[in-house]
Scaffold this motif. Structure first.
Motif, PDB file in Angstrom:
ATOM      1  N   GLY A 258       0.803  -1.220   0.000  1.00  0.00           N
ATOM      2  CA  GLY A 258       0.000   0.000   0.000  1.00  0.00           C
ATOM      3  C   GLY A 258       0.836   1.269   0.000  1.00  0.00           C
ATOM      4  O   GLY A 258       1.993   1.290   0.412  1.00  0.00           O
ATOM      5  N   PHE A 259       0.206   2.348  -0.454  1.00  0.00           N
ATOM      6  CA  PHE A 259       0.894   3.631  -0.594  1.00  0.00           C
ATOM      7  C   PHE A 259       1.381   4.164   0.744  1.00  0.00           C
ATOM      8  O   PHE A 259       2.484   4.714   0.852  1.00  0.00           O
ATOM      9  N   ASN A 260       0.570   4.030   1.781  1.00  0.00           N
ATOM     10  CA  ASN A 260       0.941   4.554   3.104  1.00  0.00           C
ATOM     11  C   ASN A 260       2.210   3.879   3.623  1.00  0.00           C
ATOM     12  O   ASN A 260       3.086   4.524   4.215  1.00  0.00           O
ATOM     13  N   THR A 261       2.329   2.584   3.393  1.00  0.00           N
ATOM     14  CA  THR A 261       3.526   1.853   3.827  1.00  0.00           C
ATOM     15  C   THR A 261       4.751   2.291   3.035  1.00  0.00           C
ATOM     16  O   THR A 261       5.847   2.439   3.591  1.00  0.00           O
ATOM     17  N   ILE A 262       4.584   2.492   1.737  1.00  0.00           N
ATOM     18  CA  ILE A 262       5.701   2.944   0.900  1.00  0.00           C
ATOM     19  C   ILE A 262       6.212   4.302   1.379  1.00  0.00           C
ATOM     20  O   ILE A 262       7.423   4.526   1.497  1.00  0.00           O
ATOM     21  N   ILE A 263       5.286   5.225   1.690  1.00  0.00           N
ATOM     22  CA  ILE A 263       5.676   6.544   2.187  1.00  0.00           C
ATOM     23  C   ILE A 263       6.388   6.429   3.527  1.00  0.00           C
ATOM     24  O   ILE A 263       7.381   7.113   3.796  1.00  0.00           O
ATOM     25  N   THR A 264       5.903   5.535   4.386  1.00  0.00           N
ATOM     26  CA  THR A 264       6.503   5.358   5.711  1.00  0.00           C
ATOM     27  C   THR A 264       7.925   4.822   5.611  1.00  0.00           C
ATOM     28  O   THR A 264       8.825   5.256   6.346  1.00  0.00           O
ATOM     29  N   LEU A 265       8.149   3.879   4.701  1.00  0.00           N
ATOM     30  CA  LEU A 265       9.456   3.244   4.583  1.00  0.00           C
ATOM     31  C   LEU A 265      10.406   3.972   3.643  1.00  0.00           C
ATOM     32  O   LEU A 265      11.597   3.625   3.588  1.00  0.00           O
ATOM     33  N   LEU A 266       9.917   4.971   2.904  1.00  0.00           N
ATOM     34  CA  LEU A 266      10.759   5.638   1.912  1.00  0.00           C
ATOM     35  C   LEU A 266      12.055   6.216   2.496  1.00  0.00           C
ATOM     36  O   LEU A 266      13.126   6.061   1.884  1.00  0.00           O
ATOM     37  N   PRO A 267      12.029   6.885   3.667  1.00  0.00           N
ATOM     38  CA  PRO A 267      13.303   7.387   4.230  1.00  0.00           C
ATOM     39  C   PRO A 267      14.315   6.274   4.479  1.00  0.00           C
ATOM     40  O   PRO A 267      15.521   6.449   4.240  1.00  0.00           O
ATOM     41  N   ILE A 268      13.835   5.116   4.935  1.00  0.00           N
ATOM     42  CA  ILE A 268      14.735   3.983   5.173  1.00  0.00           C
ATOM     43  C   ILE A 268      15.228   3.419   3.852  1.00  0.00           C
ATOM     44  O   ILE A 268      16.411   3.080   3.699  1.00  0.00           O
ATOM     45  N   ALA A 269      14.330   3.335   2.864  1.00  0.00           N
ATOM     46  CA  ALA A 269      14.717   2.807   1.547  1.00  0.00           C
ATOM     47  C   ALA A 269      15.822   3.648   0.925  1.00  0.00           C
ATOM     48  O   ALA A 269      16.753   3.104   0.309  1.00  0.00           O
ATOM     49  N   VAL A 270      15.742   4.969   1.062  1.00  0.00           N
ATOM     50  CA  VAL A 270      16.776   5.846   0.511  1.00  0.00           C
ATOM     51  C   VAL A 270      18.110   5.605   1.210  1.00  0.00           C
ATOM     52  O   VAL A 270      19.170   5.555   0.566  1.00  0.00           O
ATOM     53  N   VAL A 271      18.076   5.441   2.529  1.00  0.00           N
ATOM     54  CA  VAL A 271      19.319   5.219   3.279  1.00  0.00           C
ATOM     55  C   VAL A 271      19.948   3.877   2.901  1.00  0.00           C
ATOM     56  O   VAL A 271      21.169   3.718   2.954  1.00  0.00           O
ATOM     57  N   THR A 272      19.131   2.894   2.491  1.00  0.00           N
ATOM     58  CA  THR A 272      19.695   1.607   2.072  1.00  0.00           C
ATOM     59  C   THR A 272      20.541   1.724   0.811  1.00  0.00           C
ATOM     60  O   THR A 272      21.317   0.812   0.509  1.00  0.00           O
ATOM     61  N   LEU A 273      20.388   2.825   0.085  1.00  0.00           N
ATOM     62  CA  LEU A 273      21.238   3.051  -1.081  1.00  0.00           C
ATOM     63  C   LEU A 273      22.646   3.484  -0.672  1.00  0.00           C
ATOM     64  O   LEU A 273      23.565   3.482  -1.488  1.00  0.00           O
ATOM     65  N   LEU A 274      22.802   3.846   0.608  1.00  0.00           N
ATOM     66  CA  LEU A 274      24.078   4.359   1.108  1.00  0.00           C
ATOM     67  C   LEU A 274      24.727   3.455   2.147  1.00  0.00           C
ATOM     68  O   LEU A 274      25.936   3.523   2.351  1.00  0.00           O
ATOM     69  N   ASN A 275      23.917   2.630   2.811  1.00  0.00           N
ATOM     70  CA  ASN A 275      24.439   1.769   3.877  1.00  0.00           C
ATOM     71  C   ASN A 275      23.854   0.362   3.766  1.00  0.00           C
ATOM     72  O   ASN A 275      22.683   0.207   3.375  1.00  0.00           O
ATOM     73  N   PRO A 276      24.616  -0.669   4.135  1.00  0.00           N
ATOM     74  CA  PRO A 276      24.125  -2.063   4.053  1.00  0.00           C
ATOM     75  C   PRO A 276      23.233  -2.427   5.237  1.00  0.00           C
ATOM     76  O   PRO A 276      23.574  -3.248   6.086  1.00  0.00           O
ATOM     77  N   LEU A 277      22.048  -1.829   5.295  1.00  0.00           N
ATOM     78  CA  LEU A 277      21.153  -2.019   6.436  1.00  0.00           C
ATOM     79  C   LEU A 277      20.532  -3.409   6.465  1.00  0.00           C
ATOM     80  O   LEU A 277      19.960  -3.802   7.489  1.00  0.00           O
ATOM     81  N   HIS A 278      20.610  -4.147   5.374  1.00  0.00           N
ATOM     82  CA  HIS A 278      19.991  -5.469   5.329  1.00  0.00           C
ATOM     83  C   HIS A 278      20.755  -6.487   6.173  1.00  0.00           C
ATOM     84  O   HIS A 278      20.314  -7.628   6.312  1.00  0.00           O
ATOM     85  N   GLN A 279      21.879  -6.076   6.756  1.00  0.00           N
ATOM     86  CA  GLN A 279      22.644  -6.962   7.635  1.00  0.00           C
ATOM     87  C   GLN A 279      22.410  -6.624   9.099  1.00  0.00           C
ATOM     88  O   GLN A 279      23.158  -7.061   9.972  1.00  0.00           O
ATOM     89  N   SER A 280      21.378  -5.835   9.393  1.00  0.00           N
ATOM     90  CA  SER A 280      21.094  -5.395  10.761  1.00  0.00           C
ATOM     91  C   SER A 280      19.743  -5.913  11.233  1.00  0.00           C
ATOM     92  O   SER A 280      18.709  -5.588  10.647  1.00  0.00           O
TER      93      SER A 280
END
Length: 322
Positions: A258-280
């Motif tokens: 859903g759109f609301n979830t995408i908006i909520t996670l967008l700041p985190i998604a952008v940071v994943t382009l800079l840091n390997p957050l999938h290992q946390s």
């Protein structure tokens, strides 16, 4: 993850800690996500047991621990000298901890004043840790969540960006930028793209660390002890090709929820382009919390009294049932 597991088992590549990676992606990370979903749902109608006062006091505690070199809970590290990491393993973890908790608080409150303690806390953490990515996420949160006029939003972002550059200006010198592009992330990006082009299906778990450890061209920050490249979608593409990118889109971008979830996670998604957050594990926990919060928000945003006034009593029983 079935594709990543198959690539790990079937391809005869050199690997380091592939079994540990398999365990984490198949059981540990999904487990933290599920726990986060439960916590997020359970906390919706309850007051959170912490606030900005607690976070401010905990930040002071981190400073004291590091200044006094308190045994056991503080360990000196040989990188990021001069940046606060306190009881955490490194400064990025400390910065992420405060951002995620303050973001949760912000999602649970309303009004424009909620951004004041949010930015004061994360601004202080940025100055102490010299972490350059958390404030990018904070700026996106403000742009997406604030109801101030668009011109005022961009004016505030401009002021914030100016302060950001003033505080961290030493991190953006021409020399350091050249190092990033030629010896660190720029070179890592180029090598990652070449690997993906050679094998679009992916190489499986444990490959990244082994490959860059034995590579003829040394890349700063990669090699023994580092099991992922700097960007999550790149790393997941190396692991499992298009299926890895789909993993990133679902878990870190909220695609399909859903759109609301995408908006909520967008700041985190952008940071994943800079840091390997999938290992946390911490990020999977909080992403689960944020997903539950955003999904439920669609149903609890309008009070029943407002529904009754607008549509009459026959709609109220249906709203209660939902």
């Amino acid at each position: 993850m079935a594709a990543a597991t198959a690539m790990t088992v079937l391809q005869p590549e050199d690997r380091i800690k592939s079994g540990e990676q398999l365990l984490k992606f198949l059981f540990v990370y999904p487990g933290f996500y599920i726990v986060g979903r439960f916590l997020g749902h359970a906390s919706l109608r309850k007051t959170l047991p912490f606030g900005y006062l607690f976070l401010a006091m905990f930040l002071v505690f981190q400073v004291v621990v590091e200044k006094l070199h308190v045994p056991i809970i503080f360990q000196q590290i040989d990188f990021g000298i001069g940046a606060l990491h306190g009881t955490f393993k490194e400064r990025n973890w400390l910065s992420s901890y405060f951002f995620l908790l303050s973001y949760w608080l912000l999602l649970r409150t309303s009004g424009e004043r909620r951004f004041i303690p949010f930015f004061l806390l994360n601004g202080g953490v940025t100055v102490l840790t010299l972490n350059k990515t958390s404030m990018i996420a904070c700026g996106l949160v403000f742009l997406l969540r604030s109801r101030t006029p668009l011109v005022a939003k961009f004016a505030a972002v401009f002021v914030g960006a100016s302060l950001y550059i003033a505080v961290l200006g030493n991190e953006f010198t021409q020399e350091k930028i050249n190092v990033k592009l030629e010896e660190e992330r720029g070179l890592a990006f180029q090598s990652s793209i070449e690997l993906i082009e050679k094998n679009p299906l992916g190489y499986g778990f444990g490959f990244v660390e082994a490959y860059f450890a034995k590579g003829s061209e040394r890349i700063r920050g990669l090699g023994l002890g580092t099991n992922s490249v700097f960007a999550v979608p790149l790393d997941m593409a190396i692991i499992a090709g298009v299926f890895g990118v789909a993993f990133w889109l679902v878990f870190f971008c909220g695609v399909g929820l859903g759109f609301n979830t995408i908006i909520t996670l967008l700041p985190i998604a952008v940071v994943t382009l800079l840091n390997p957050l999938h290992q946390s594990e911490m990020y999977y926990l909080f992403i689960g919390i944020f997903v539950s919060t955003s999904l439920k928000a669609k149903f609890v945003a309008v009070p029943l009294s407002a529904i009754r006034r607008k549509f009459g009593r026959e709609w109220t029983s249906e709203a209660k049932r939902i």
